[in-house]
Design an enzyme around this catalytic site. Structure first.
Site, PDB file in Angstrom:
ATOM      1  N   GLU A 184       0.820  -1.222   0.000  1.00 62.10           N
ATOM      2  CA  GLU A 184       0.000   0.000   0.000  1.00 62.10           C
ATOM      3  C   GLU A 184       0.852   1.269   0.000  1.00 62.10           C
ATOM      4  OE1 GLU A 184      -2.650   1.080  -0.904  1.00 62.10           O
ATOM      5  OE2 GLU A 184      -2.955  -1.028  -1.330  1.00 62.10           O
TER       6      GLU A 184
HETATM    7  C1  LIG Z   1       2.273  -9.795   0.272  1.00 58.59           C
HETATM    8  C2  LIG Z   1       2.026  -8.682  -0.673  1.00 58.59           C
HETATM    9  C3  LIG Z   1       0.734  -8.325  -0.993  1.00 58.59           C
HETATM   10  C4  LIG Z   1       0.508  -7.309  -1.914  1.00 58.59           C
HETATM   11  N1  LIG Z   1      -0.787  -7.012  -2.296  1.00 58.59           N
HETATM   12  C5  LIG Z   1      -0.984  -6.196  -3.373  1.00 58.59           C
HETATM   13  C6  LIG Z   1      -2.284  -6.064  -3.960  1.00 58.59           C
HETATM   14  O1  LIG Z   1      -3.266  -6.616  -3.473  1.00 58.59           O
HETATM   15  N2  LIG Z   1      -2.410  -5.310  -5.076  1.00 58.59           N
HETATM   16  C7  LIG Z   1      -1.340  -4.674  -5.645  1.00 58.59           C
HETATM   17  O2  LIG Z   1      -1.521  -4.023  -6.675  1.00 58.59           O
HETATM   18  N3  LIG Z   1      -0.099  -4.750  -5.098  1.00 58.59           N
HETATM   19  C8  LIG Z   1       0.096  -5.506  -3.981  1.00 58.59           C
HETATM   20  N4  LIG Z   1       1.356  -5.631  -3.438  1.00 58.59           N
HETATM   21  C9  LIG Z   1       2.437  -4.857  -4.006  1.00 58.59           C
HETATM   22  C10 LIG Z   1       2.943  -3.767  -3.077  1.00 58.59           C
HETATM   23  O3  LIG Z   1       1.998  -2.740  -2.946  1.00 58.59           O
HETATM   24  C11 LIG Z   1       4.295  -3.299  -3.617  1.00 58.59           C
HETATM   25  O4  LIG Z   1       5.212  -4.350  -3.326  1.00 58.59           O
HETATM   26  C12 LIG Z   1       4.775  -2.007  -3.022  1.00 58.59           C
HETATM   27  O5  LIG Z   1       3.957  -0.961  -3.461  1.00 58.59           O
HETATM   28  C13 LIG Z   1       6.218  -1.686  -3.418  1.00 58.59           C
HETATM   29  O6  LIG Z   1       6.464  -1.891  -4.764  1.00 58.59           O
HETATM   30  P1  LIG Z   1       7.711  -2.801  -5.227  1.00 58.59           P
HETATM   31  O7  LIG Z   1       7.638  -4.076  -4.461  1.00 58.59           O
HETATM   32  O8  LIG Z   1       7.723  -2.886  -6.694  1.00 58.59           O
HETATM   33  O9  LIG Z   1       8.971  -2.015  -4.730  1.00 58.59           O
HETATM   34  P2  LIG Z   1       9.741  -0.806  -5.532  1.00 58.59           P
HETATM   35  O10 LIG Z   1       8.719   0.157  -6.025  1.00 58.59           O
HETATM   36  O11 LIG Z   1      10.644  -1.437  -6.495  1.00 58.59           O
HETATM   37  O12 LIG Z   1      10.536  -0.141  -4.346  1.00 58.59           O
HETATM   38  C14 LIG Z   1      11.779  -0.692  -3.854  1.00 58.59           C
HETATM   39  C15 LIG Z   1      12.301   0.220  -2.747  1.00 58.59           C
HETATM   40  O13 LIG Z   1      12.586   1.512  -3.295  1.00 58.59           O
HETATM   41  C16 LIG Z   1      11.965   2.510  -2.518  1.00 58.59           C
HETATM   42  N5  LIG Z   1      11.577   3.641  -3.366  1.00 58.59           N
HETATM   43  C17 LIG Z   1      10.934   3.621  -4.546  1.00 58.59           C
HETATM   44  N6  LIG Z   1      10.739   4.865  -4.983  1.00 58.59           N
HETATM   45  C18 LIG Z   1      11.265   5.696  -4.078  1.00 58.59           C
HETATM   46  C19 LIG Z   1      11.360   7.106  -3.939  1.00 58.59           C
HETATM   47  N7  LIG Z   1      10.855   7.938  -4.838  1.00 58.59           N
HETATM   48  N8  LIG Z   1      11.969   7.612  -2.844  1.00 58.59           N
HETATM   49  C20 LIG Z   1      12.471   6.795  -1.894  1.00 58.59           C
HETATM   50  N9  LIG Z   1      12.407   5.456  -1.965  1.00 58.59           N
HETATM   51  C21 LIG Z   1      11.791   4.909  -3.033  1.00 58.59           C
HETATM   52  C22 LIG Z   1      10.741   1.842  -1.917  1.00 58.59           C
HETATM   53  O14 LIG Z   1      10.293   2.526  -0.748  1.00 58.59           O
HETATM   54  C23 LIG Z   1      11.303   0.450  -1.622  1.00 58.59           C
HETATM   55  O15 LIG Z   1      11.958   0.463  -0.382  1.00 58.59           O
HETATM   56  C24 LIG Z   1       1.594  -6.608  -2.485  1.00 58.59           C
HETATM   57  C25 LIG Z   1       2.903  -6.953  -2.116  1.00 58.59           C
HETATM   58  C26 LIG Z   1       3.132  -7.986  -1.249  1.00 58.59           C
HETATM   59  C27 LIG Z   1       4.550  -8.359  -0.949  1.00 58.59           C
END
Ligand SMILES: Cc1cc2nc3c(=O)[nH]c(=O)nc-3n(C[C@H](O)[C@H](O)[C@H](O)COP(=O)(O)OP(=O)(O)OC[C@H]3O[C@@H](n4cnc5c(N)ncnc54)[C@H](O)[C@@H]3O)c2cc1C
Length: 596
Positions: free
Chosen positions: A443
């Site tokens: 989220e």
């Molecule tokens: C168990 C689980 C359930 C989930 N459920 C859903 C769901 O129901 N629907 C859905 O759509 N998604 C879902 N997600 C996805 C979840 O919302 C994303 O994993 C989350 O938004 C982060 O995206 P990412 O994993 O691609 O990380 P990335 O976007 O690749 O981020 C990697 C790191 O970089 C940091 N970062 C990125 N941009 C910046 C910035 N501008 N400044 C500082 N730091 C930054 C982030 O904070 C993070 O620490 C789920 C994930 C999991 C693991």
């Protein structure tokens, strides 16, 4: 197996003594008839459902997990989940705060908030199935066409169908502007949607007859980036004109993620192979429409950690009173036993009180925000609606990030209270720690929440909303400033209020020179503002506890002691955080990337 007792006494305290919710609700036409007895009775029954029906499935659900049948793409949830969901639907629980026009009971959001806290304590993984459905309900309620509302809202309200949010793709999580899923317009006004989504919670399961997916995708002529995203409703089974279920839509679960926690919630890789969907809201304005669901989900995720903090605390207290190890440094406290119960040791108490202060502070803040949400949705005064909405927007990232960070600290402390037994599955404590960890990630990670708070919610409007909330704090400080007994609470509250004002200005000035200063300060800053909000509610709770401490009810004695603990032992963390904020960007950027 861990035990759970719904914290009804504290919920009633927050609602009826701290926030006087019934008086506030009376001013809202839709809730003018709601009384304290109704709210209390609903929550008592809700507490029974949480503690008697879904809590017993938490440990077994974690051990068993979900199973995908790759040939049929069907997912089986752990033993007992389906039956518990049936009971939930038959009890009318999904409809609690839904619109009566679509079969809902029309109760205030704050009742749902407390109900969900209890369900999260009992079983976070199970609770995510109805939780996501409620989010989908809210997005369609706000942005659906009349036809979409008639088709989907009654079924989501009754719980016969569940919902999901399909945003994330393998190459895009935080930055949804990168998403690639395509939507091709069809002659009949529908769209054929093709793409791959990952991490979709409750994406496939056997608990309901249909699943309503809300999917973000791009139209063929969409602009690049986040301005070219549209929202679609894509049901697992198409819905016939008479409301009956039609053909299977090609939106399939292709795999389940193996993850650290919430094993009993199916986290699905979803493949869309020309799945039929209809547009929700305006073309290319999908992100704005989806934000209704995302905001609800952010509050919901904060509530997940609130629930885990409470249940971890309850079990750690029971253990600390029972487990005997070593003698108190000041001499035996249980001379009849071979050793003292570990609750006599100061550091064990510190861990317990940390969890308690975070649970009760979080409950006060979350219930307050739920009440503001009720005003934002149901007030007949436009100014009040707007101002409540702005306050909810300000406090949402704090609930999401501060409460989930606290939940991680609290569940870890409570596990520590159990010593080695905390690390062993059957006690349930390590599950609370594992389950709580995802709440800081999904989220919008907590970093993204802090950027939202400092960048969008505070600096972008020159701190206007923060000042408005600060005014409430200043009024309280002014009112209580002359009361001798309140000095120990009011003085540090006033102090942290001043410091936040100065810190915000300082960061704002630095950000003019270099916008990266916002990114350098944001996470520490959110924690400082989180403490400001907790200090405000803890001071207000302390005032009531002081007034009633001679009543003979030990509830108020405990409340006062917890307030004192919060101000003496947790709030001072802000001094270090403020220093870290002030240290600014250069210590983070000095080192060349190649040297990492
Ligand atoms: C168990 C689980 C359930 C989930 N459920 C859903 C769901 O129901 N629907 C859905 O759509 N998604 C879902 N997600 C996805 C979840 O919302 C994303 O994993 C989350 O938004 C982060 O995206 P990412 O994993 O691609 O990380 P990335 O976007 O690749 O981020 C990697 C790191 O970089 C940091 N970062 C990125 N941009 C910046 C910035 N501008 N400044 C500082 N730091 C930054 C982030 O904070 C993070 O620490 C789920 C994930 C999991 C693991």
């Amino acid at each position: 197996m861990p035990q759970y007792n719904p914290p009804l006494r504290d919920m009633k305290f927050v609602m009826h003594e701290l926030l006087n919710v019934v008086d506030e609700l009376k001013l809202l036409p839709a809730h003018a008839e709601v009384d304290a007895d109704t709210i209390n009775a609903v929550l008592e029954e809700g507490g029974k459902f949480a503690s008697e029906v879904i809590a017993p499935l938490n440990l077994s659900g974690d051990a068993e997990g979900c199973k995908l049948d790759k040939s049929s793409h069907e997912v089986a949830t752990p033993k007992g989940f389906k039956e518990a969901y049936k009971q939930y639907v038959e009890g009318g629980w999904p409809a609690l705060s839904c619109d009566p026009e679509f079969g809902g009971q029309g109760l205030p959001v704050l009742v749902n908030q407390c109900m969900y806290e209890m369900m999260n304590s009992a079983n976070q993984a199970w609770t995510m199935y109805p939780g996501l459905s409620h989010g989908a309900y809210e997005a369609l309620h706000a942005h659906g066409t009349p036809e979409q509302k008639t088709t989907y809202l009654p079924k989501l309200t009754s719980g016969e169908w569940t919902g999901t949010m399909c945003l994330t793709e393998p190459h895009c999580g935080t930055d949804l502007g990168l998403l690639r899923t395509k939507a091709e317009p069809q002659a009949d006004g529908t769209y054929k949607i093709t793409g791959a989504k990952i991490f979709i919670s409750a994406g496939e399961h056997d608990m309901a007859e249909n699943i309503v997916h809300l999917v973000l995708a791009r139209l063929p002529d969409a602009p690049e980036g986040s301005k070219g995203i549209s929202l679609f409703v894509v049901p697992k089974f198409l819905v016939n004109a008479d409301g009956s279920l039609g053909a299977r839509n090609p939106i399939f679960c292709a795999g389940l993620e193996h993850k650290m926690g919430i094993h009993a919630n199916s986290t699905c890789q979803m493949v869309l192979e020309g799945a039929v969907g209809t547009l929700v809201g305006q073309p290319n304005k999908g992100l704005a429409a989806m934000f209704v669901m995302m905001n609800a989900a952010r509050l919901g995720v904060g509530n997940q950690s609130l629930g885990l903090t409470e249940v971890a605390y309850q079990n750690a207290v029971a253990y600390a009173k029972d487990r005997i190890q070593m003698r108190a440094l000041s001499g035996p406290k249980a001379p009849d036993k071979p050793a003292d119960p570990i609750i006599v040791h100061p550091d064990v108490r510190k861990m317990l009180l940390t969890a308690r202060a975070y649970a009760e502070g979080g409950r006060a803040l979350a219930t307050y925000v739920a009440l503001q949400l009720d005003k934002a949705l149901a007030s007949d005064d436009e100014d009040e609606r707007r101002s409540a909405d702005a306050e909810v927007a300000l406090l949402t990232p704090i609930i999401k990030a501060f409460i989930t960070d606290n939940g991680w600290i609290a569940t870890s402390h409570c596990m520590q209270v159990f010593g080695g037994h905390g690390f062993i599955h059957e006690w349930g404590m390590e599950q609370f720690v594992r389950d709580s960890r995802i709440n800081m990630i999904y989220e919008g990670t907590n970093t993204i929440q802090s950027l939202d708070l400092l960048g969008r919610k505070i600096l972008a409007n020159n701190g206007a909303t923060l000042k408005k909330f600060g005014k409430k704090i200043a009024e309280f400080v002014e009112e209580e400033g002359t009361d001798e007994a309140m000095q120990e609470f009011v003085n540090p509250l006033a102090d942290i209020g001043d410091k936040v004002t100065k810190l915000t200005t300082e960061i704002g000035m630095k950000a003019f020179q270099n916008p990266d200063e916002v990114g350098a300060a944001a996470v520490d800053y959110l924690r400082v503002v989180g403490h400001l909000t907790f200090a405000y509610f803890w001071a207000r709770m302390a005032k009531i506890a002081l007034e009633k401490k001679d009543s003979g009810d030990p509830f108020y004695t405990a409340k006062l002691a917890t307030a004192r603990f919060y101000f003496a032992k947790l709030l001072p963390e802000t001094a270090g955080l403020i220093r870290s904020c002030r240290a600014g960007l250069s210590p983070l950027m000095e080192m060349d990337e190649a040297l990492f």
